[in-house]
Design an enzyme around this catalytic site. Sequence first.
Site, PDB file in Angstrom:
ATOM      1  N   ASP A  43       0.816  -1.214   0.000  1.00 12.89           N
ATOM      2  CA  ASP A  43       0.000   0.000   0.000  1.00 12.89           C
ATOM      3  C   ASP A  43       0.853   1.268   0.000  1.00 12.89           C
ATOM      4  O   ASP A  43       2.061   1.225   0.244  1.00 12.89           O
ATOM      5  CB  ASP A  43      -0.892   0.014   1.248  1.00 12.89           C
ATOM      6  CG  ASP A  43      -2.055  -0.957   1.127  1.00 12.89           C
ATOM      7  OD1 ASP A  43      -2.316  -1.439   0.023  1.00 12.89           O
ATOM      8  OD2 ASP A  43      -2.700  -1.215   2.153  1.00 12.89           O
ATOM      9  N   LYS A  65      -3.258   2.948  -1.863  1.00 10.82           N
ATOM     10  CA  LYS A  65      -4.457   3.118  -1.045  1.00 10.82           C
ATOM     11  C   LYS A  65      -4.369   4.449  -0.355  1.00 10.82           C
ATOM     12  O   LYS A  65      -4.052   4.553   0.815  1.00 10.82           O
ATOM     13  CB  LYS A  65      -4.533   2.008   0.018  1.00 10.82           C
ATOM     14  CG  LYS A  65      -5.123   0.719  -0.481  1.00 10.82           C
ATOM     15  CD  LYS A  65      -6.611   0.753  -0.347  1.00 10.82           C
ATOM     16  CE  LYS A  65      -7.257  -0.466  -0.973  1.00 10.82           C
ATOM     17  NZ  LYS A  65      -8.689  -0.279  -1.123  1.00 10.82           N
ATOM     18  N   MET A 178      -7.543   9.316   9.202  1.00  8.16           N
ATOM     19  CA  MET A 178      -8.140   9.774   7.940  1.00  8.16           C
ATOM     20  C   MET A 178      -9.041  10.982   8.187  1.00  8.16           C
ATOM     21  O   MET A 178     -10.124  11.083   7.616  1.00  8.16           O
ATOM     22  CB  MET A 178      -8.923   8.634   7.282  1.00  8.16           C
ATOM     23  CG  MET A 178      -8.040   7.468   6.877  1.00  8.16           C
ATOM     24  SD  MET A 178      -8.960   6.003   6.355  1.00  8.16           S
ATOM     25  CE  MET A 178      -9.385   5.284   7.917  1.00  8.16           C
TER      26      MET A 178
HETATM   27  C1  LIG Z   1      -6.338   3.607   5.989  1.00  7.67           C
HETATM   28  S1  LIG Z   1      -5.750   4.163   7.553  1.00  7.67           S
HETATM   29  C2  LIG Z   1      -4.705   2.812   7.938  1.00  7.67           C
HETATM   30  C3  LIG Z   1      -4.255   2.789   9.367  1.00  7.67           C
HETATM   31  C4  LIG Z   1      -3.237   1.684   9.644  1.00  7.67           C
HETATM   32  N1  LIG Z   1      -3.803   0.379   9.399  1.00  7.67           N
HETATM   33  C5  LIG Z   1      -2.662   1.759  11.043  1.00  7.67           C
HETATM   34  O1  LIG Z   1      -2.906   0.867  11.869  1.00  7.67           O
HETATM   35  O2  LIG Z   1      -1.923   2.712  11.302  1.00  7.67           O
HETATM   36  C6  LIG Z   1      -4.625   5.428   7.026  1.00  7.67           C
HETATM   37  C7  LIG Z   1      -4.535   6.564   8.045  1.00  7.67           C
HETATM   38  O3  LIG Z   1      -3.641   6.228   9.098  1.00  7.67           O
HETATM   39  C8  LIG Z   1      -3.010   7.405   9.578  1.00  7.67           C
HETATM   40  N2  LIG Z   1      -1.553   7.249   9.403  1.00  7.67           N
HETATM   41  C9  LIG Z   1      -0.907   6.174   8.963  1.00  7.67           C
HETATM   42  N3  LIG Z   1       0.427   6.350   8.999  1.00  7.67           N
HETATM   43  C10 LIG Z   1       0.626   7.592   9.477  1.00  7.67           C
HETATM   44  C11 LIG Z   1       1.783   8.376   9.766  1.00  7.67           C
HETATM   45  N4  LIG Z   1       3.027   7.911   9.589  1.00  7.67           N
HETATM   46  N5  LIG Z   1       1.611   9.613  10.257  1.00  7.67           N
HETATM   47  C12 LIG Z   1       0.384  10.106  10.472  1.00  7.67           C
HETATM   48  N6  LIG Z   1      -0.751   9.425  10.227  1.00  7.67           N
HETATM   49  C13 LIG Z   1      -0.639   8.173   9.752  1.00  7.67           C
HETATM   50  C14 LIG Z   1      -3.566   8.557   8.764  1.00  7.67           C
HETATM   51  O4  LIG Z   1      -4.672   9.069   9.469  1.00  7.67           O
HETATM   52  C15 LIG Z   1      -3.988   7.853   7.492  1.00  7.67           C
HETATM   53  O5  LIG Z   1      -4.964   8.606   6.788  1.00  7.67           O
END
Ligand SMILES: C[S@@+](CC[C@H](N)C(=O)[O-])C[C@H]1O[C@@H](n2cnc3c(N)ncnc32)[C@H](O)[C@@H]1O
Length: 261
Positions: A43, A65, A178
């Site tokens: 992803d 994604k 998100m």
């Molecule tokens: C589809 S969700 C997936 C979350 C993922 N499965 C997790 O456990 O972190 C994607 C969201 O996770 C958050 N996110 C993921 N990585 C991030 C990062 N390094 N810094 C800030 N937000 C992050 C953001 O809100 C992003 O829009």
Amino acid sequence: MKQTKNTPFQPRLTVVGAGPGDPELITLKALRALECADVVLYDALVNPRLLEHAPARALKIYVGKREAEKSMEQDQLNTAIVEYASKFGHVVRLKGGDPFVFGRGMEEILFAQSKGISAAYIPGISSSIAVAGSAGIAVTQRGVSRSFWVITATTDLGTLNPDLQLAVHTDATLVVLMGLSKLPEIAVEFIKVGKSNVPVAVIQDGTLPTQKVVVGTASDIAAKTKVAGLKSPAILVFGEVVHHGLLQNIDPEILALLQAA
Ligand SMILES: C[S@@+](CC[C@H](N)C(=O)[O-])C[C@H]1O[C@@H](n2cnc3c(N)ncnc32)[C@H](O)[C@@H]1O
């Protein structure tokens, strides 16, 4: 999975958590899975450096994604997983954070299993906890917050998640994933219940060298974040823990020593 004369070809799926961004925040078990991948489907939020752990011969396919980005539809993706596994053997489905936290990992496992593909799950460090932590915010803290909620900003229809209306009435820490584009609307939900002073942090690119943090209250966070030009991926953290963290006190020298080469 390397197929040999003695091990009959077997299609398999391993759904693997890649962690929050820093390529060293992945588990040893996840690396073992990558090392024996025939195909890696990854992803957008997966750190590309992690692909170096897969064999050179493995297919590495981006199945993006990200909001506002054209990505493979989930149905297509489920079918692709089954096709790759049937043709090549071991598919590693590499997902940002933990695959079971807004990651659709379970859907992919159930679909693969329904087509006779054996499947496994390897947890990852979720951004919901680690990104807050990397900005010096503990999602729970004795005497400050005894629980935390992790919610997505919107429903499948793009409307504000109705769980927000419940969350704003608690003293729990609220972590929104998100949610950057909905920040003004979410902040208004706090203001409506008299919590305009609730501390808020917005953290972009958590755990990465590009990490940015903006801190404010429900009444000014949307404006401050706009001025700072924060972009996705970002998490929003609402709650008193934001004021009790280490935002000012993280030792940059220790972090520099631990930085991946
Ligand atoms: C589809 S969700 C997936 C979350 C993922 N499965 C997790 O456990 O972190 C994607 C969201 O996770 C958050 N996110 C993921 N990585 C991030 C990062 N390094 N810094 C800030 N937000 C992050 C953001 O809100 C992003 O829009």
